[in-house]
Write a protein that holds these residues in place. Structure first.
Motif, PDB file in Angstrom:
ATOM      1  N   GLY A  57       0.815  -1.205   0.000  1.00  0.00           N
ATOM      2  CA  GLY A  57       0.000   0.000   0.000  1.00  0.00           C
ATOM      3  C   GLY A  57       0.845   1.249   0.000  1.00  0.00           C
ATOM      4  N   LEU A  58       0.171   2.367   0.143  1.00  0.00           N
ATOM      5  CA  LEU A  58       0.814   3.675   0.055  1.00  0.00           C
ATOM      6  C   LEU A  58       0.561   4.482   1.318  1.00  0.00           C
ATOM      7  N   LEU A  59       1.507   5.325   1.656  1.00  0.00           N
ATOM      8  CA  LEU A  59       1.358   6.274   2.751  1.00  0.00           C
ATOM      9  C   LEU A  59       1.142   7.649   2.140  1.00  0.00           C
ATOM     10  N   LEU A  60       0.214   8.398   2.716  1.00  0.00           N
ATOM     11  CA  LEU A  60      -0.203   9.645   2.087  1.00  0.00           C
ATOM     12  C   LEU A  60      -0.361  10.776   3.089  1.00  0.00           C
ATOM     13  N   LYS A  61      -0.596  11.956   2.532  1.00  0.00           N
ATOM     14  CA  LYS A  61      -1.082  13.093   3.292  1.00  0.00           C
ATOM     15  C   LYS A  61      -2.175  13.737   2.460  1.00  0.00           C
ATOM     16  N   GLY A  62      -3.105  14.443   3.111  1.00  0.00           N
ATOM     17  CA  GLY A  62      -4.185  15.054   2.349  1.00  0.00           C
ATOM     18  C   GLY A  62      -5.264  15.612   3.251  1.00  0.00           C
ATOM     19  N   TYR A  63      -6.320  16.091   2.630  1.00  0.00           N
ATOM     20  CA  TYR A  63      -7.417  16.711   3.377  1.00  0.00           C
ATOM     21  C   TYR A  63      -8.406  15.650   3.849  1.00  0.00           C
ATOM     22  N   PRO A  64      -8.674  15.588   5.166  1.00  0.00           N
ATOM     23  CA  PRO A  64      -9.594  14.580   5.699  1.00  0.00           C
ATOM     24  C   PRO A  64     -11.054  15.014   5.580  1.00  0.00           C
ATOM     25  N   VAL A  65     -11.714  14.571   4.532  1.00  0.00           N
ATOM     26  CA  VAL A  65     -13.121  14.919   4.324  1.00  0.00           C
ATOM     27  C   VAL A  65     -13.993  14.312   5.423  1.00  0.00           C
ATOM     28  N   LEU A  66     -13.638  13.101   5.850  1.00  0.00           N
ATOM     29  CA  LEU A  66     -14.356  12.428   6.930  1.00  0.00           C
ATOM     30  C   LEU A  66     -13.397  11.474   7.624  1.00  0.00           C
ATOM     31  N   VAL A  67     -13.335  11.566   8.952  1.00  0.00           N
ATOM     32  CA  VAL A  67     -12.517  10.671   9.768  1.00  0.00           C
ATOM     33  C   VAL A  67     -13.460   9.919  10.693  1.00  0.00           C
ATOM     34  N   SER A  68     -13.340   8.591  10.724  1.00  0.00           N
ATOM     35  CA  SER A  68     -14.307   7.797  11.479  1.00  0.00           C
ATOM     36  C   SER A  68     -13.633   6.646  12.223  1.00  0.00           C
ATOM     37  N   HIS A  69     -14.159   6.355  13.418  1.00  0.00           N
ATOM     38  CA  HIS A  69     -13.678   5.200  14.180  1.00  0.00           C
ATOM     39  C   HIS A  69     -14.003   3.893  13.465  1.00  0.00           C
ATOM     40  N   SER A  70     -15.114   3.872  12.723  1.00  0.00           N
ATOM     41  CA  SER A  70     -15.568   2.648  12.063  1.00  0.00           C
ATOM     42  C   SER A  70     -15.667   2.867  10.558  1.00  0.00           C
ATOM     43  N   SER A  71     -15.845   1.784   9.819  1.00  0.00           N
ATOM     44  CA  SER A  71     -16.026   1.885   8.376  1.00  0.00           C
ATOM     45  C   SER A  71     -17.262   2.724   8.069  1.00  0.00           C
ATOM     46  N   VAL A  72     -17.179   3.542   7.017  1.00  0.00           N
ATOM     47  CA  VAL A  72     -18.311   4.406   6.675  1.00  0.00           C
ATOM     48  C   VAL A  72     -19.053   3.915   5.435  1.00  0.00           C
ATOM     49  N   THR A  78      -1.449  13.419  -1.491  1.00  0.00           N
ATOM     50  CA  THR A  78      -0.120  13.258  -2.071  1.00  0.00           C
ATOM     51  C   THR A  78       0.493  11.987  -1.501  1.00  0.00           C
ATOM     52  N   VAL A  79       1.087  11.177  -2.360  1.00  0.00           N
ATOM     53  CA  VAL A  79       1.763   9.961  -1.906  1.00  0.00           C
ATOM     54  C   VAL A  79       3.136  10.336  -1.353  1.00  0.00           C
ATOM     55  N   ILE A  80       3.442   9.886  -0.140  1.00  0.00           N
ATOM     56  CA  ILE A  80       4.722  10.229   0.481  1.00  0.00           C
ATOM     57  C   ILE A  80       5.547   8.994   0.841  1.00  0.00           C
ATOM     58  N   GLY A  81       4.999   7.817   0.641  1.00  0.00           N
ATOM     59  CA  GLY A  81       5.733   6.598   0.959  1.00  0.00           C
ATOM     60  C   GLY A  81       4.927   5.377   0.571  1.00  0.00           C
ATOM     61  N   CYS A  82       5.485   4.213   0.819  1.00  0.00           N
ATOM     62  CA  CYS A  82       4.765   2.973   0.549  1.00  0.00           C
ATOM     63  C   CYS A  82       5.064   1.973   1.659  1.00  0.00           C
ATOM     64  N   PHE A  83       4.378   0.840   1.612  1.00  0.00           N
ATOM     65  CA  PHE A  83       4.640  -0.193   2.608  1.00  0.00           C
ATOM     66  C   PHE A  83       4.416  -1.578   2.017  1.00  0.00           C
ATOM     67  N   VAL A  84       5.079  -2.541   2.607  1.00  0.00           N
ATOM     68  CA  VAL A  84       4.838  -3.959   2.334  1.00  0.00           C
ATOM     69  C   VAL A  84       4.759  -4.650   3.685  1.00  0.00           C
ATOM     70  N   THR A  85       4.178  -5.828   3.704  1.00  0.00           N
ATOM     71  CA  THR A  85       4.104  -6.557   4.965  1.00  0.00           C
ATOM     72  C   THR A  85       5.173  -7.636   5.031  1.00  0.00           C
ATOM     73  N   GLU A  86       5.588  -7.911   6.234  1.00  0.00           N
ATOM     74  CA  GLU A  86       6.573  -8.964   6.464  1.00  0.00           C
ATOM     75  C   GLU A  86       6.045 -10.305   5.974  1.00  0.00           C
ATOM     76  N   GLU A  87       4.757 -10.533   6.186  1.00  0.00           N
ATOM     77  CA  GLU A  87       4.146 -11.794   5.769  1.00  0.00           C
ATOM     78  C   GLU A  87       4.190 -11.960   4.252  1.00  0.00           C
ATOM     79  N   LEU A  88       3.947 -10.859   3.517  1.00  0.00           N
ATOM     80  CA  LEU A  88       4.006 -10.929   2.058  1.00  0.00           C
ATOM     81  C   LEU A  88       5.432 -11.219   1.594  1.00  0.00           C
ATOM     82  N   MET A  89       6.401 -10.622   2.253  1.00  0.00           N
ATOM     83  CA  MET A  89       7.795 -10.846   1.876  1.00  0.00           C
ATOM     84  C   MET A  89       8.206 -12.298   2.117  1.00  0.00           C
ATOM     85  N   ILE A  90       7.744 -12.877   3.215  1.00  0.00           N
ATOM     86  CA  ILE A  90       8.051 -14.285   3.499  1.00  0.00           C
ATOM     87  C   ILE A  90       7.420 -15.187   2.442  1.00  0.00           C
ATOM     88  N   GLU A  91       6.168 -14.877   2.099  1.00  0.00           N
ATOM     89  CA  GLU A  91       5.483 -15.657   1.064  1.00  0.00           C
ATOM     90  C   GLU A  91       6.187 -15.511  -0.282  1.00  0.00           C
TER      91      GLU A  91
END
Length: 275
Positions: free
Chosen positions: A158-173, A229-242
């Motif tokens: 996935g990607l790490l980002l910054k941007g304007y939060p139109v809606l922030v929620s504790h649960s899925s919307v 704006t995209v500022i970074g990315c990520f991978v999981t350890e589990e995906l790398m092992i697989e």
């Protein structure tokens, strides 16, 4: 872009209303999404009745008006816009409910970080569904896999980002899934950007509310992010092992390197390091 221009753009995107055609209404009936309790399903596939759209717009406008008119709300907005004090992640391996259960098509570009960036990296006017947590990437909660929408991380990349939060929620919307929207709706919103709206069951109005909540402290299960704006990315350890087992680890690393972005490694127990 000035703050005033950004606010105007956000409001214009919120106010976009798509009128369902006869074909759309037929599809709703065919799929069995016409009951009163199916409002969240209609939102996910982008085919809502007029009153439902207007209710979502009213809620979003009031939410953003509130956040832009008090110090706590402004602080939260600034934190998301600068990715300072909060980390925002958009999972490419995450399969939404609309895709897995409602017949959505999915998106092959999500299988590659570089392909996604090449195809969508300049479409920041289209809102994204993300998850977020208080702090830096290293502060990913160790118990996050018990939180809502954790699959955005455990999905693999996935990607790490910054941007304007139109809606922030504790649960899925239950927001719109872009790959599951009808072409007519996408065409209708080409100029302003594709808007995402959501339910208001557990909205977050400040960083303190997000951090000290008794419900999933420090975690936002869904953030509708605009002007990102995209500022970074990520991978999981589990995906790398697989990938190592499947002899595809070098291809995965090449894909990460091709982005030119700093890359974090997460695992099911939290932050695991940098790649």
């Amino acid at each position: 872009m000035t703050p005033e221009k950004l606010k105007q753009l956000i409001v214009e995107t919120m106010d976009e209303v798509y009128k369902m055609s006869g074909k759309d209404k037929y599809q709703l009936k065919k799929r069995g999404f016409t009951d009163r309790d199916d409002a969240w399903l209609r939102r996910q596939v982008g085919l809502q009745y007029d009153k439902e759209v207007q209710r979502d717009i009213t809620n979003l406008r009031q939410y953003n008006k509130t956040n832009n008119s008090n110090p706590q709300g402004k602080e939260m907005i600034k934190a998301f816009q600068n990715a300072s004090g909060v980390t925002i992640a958009h999972g490419l391996g995450y399969i939404s409910y609309a895709e897995s259960e409602l017949g959505g098509q999915g998106d092959a570009n999500r299988k590659s970080l570089k392909k996604w960036l090449d195809n969508y990296g300049n479409l920041s006017k289209n809102q994204l569904s993300t998850v977020a947590w208080i702090g830096t990437p290293e502060d990913l909660p160790s118990q996050f896999t018990s939180y809502g929408n954790h699959e955005a991380i455990t999905g693999g990349t996935g990607l790490l980002l910054k941007g304007y939060p139109v809606l922030v929620s504790h649960s899925s919307v239950s927001s719109q899934t872009l790959s599951s929207l009808p072409k007519e709706l996408i065409d209708h919103q080409t100029h302003s950007g594709i808007a995402k709206r959501g339910s208001f069951e557990q909205p977050i109005y400040s960083l303190d509310q997000m951090k000290y909540s008794n419900f999933r402290p420090g975690w936002a299960a869904e953030v509708l992010l605009d002007n990102w704006t995209v500022i970074g990315c990520f991978v999981t350890e589990e995906l790398m092992i697989e990938a190592q087992k499947n002899n595809t680890l070098s291809s995965l690393i090449d894909d990460v390197d091709a982005t030119g972005l700093p890359c974090q490694v997460f695992s099911r127990s939290g932050w695991a390091g940098e790649l």
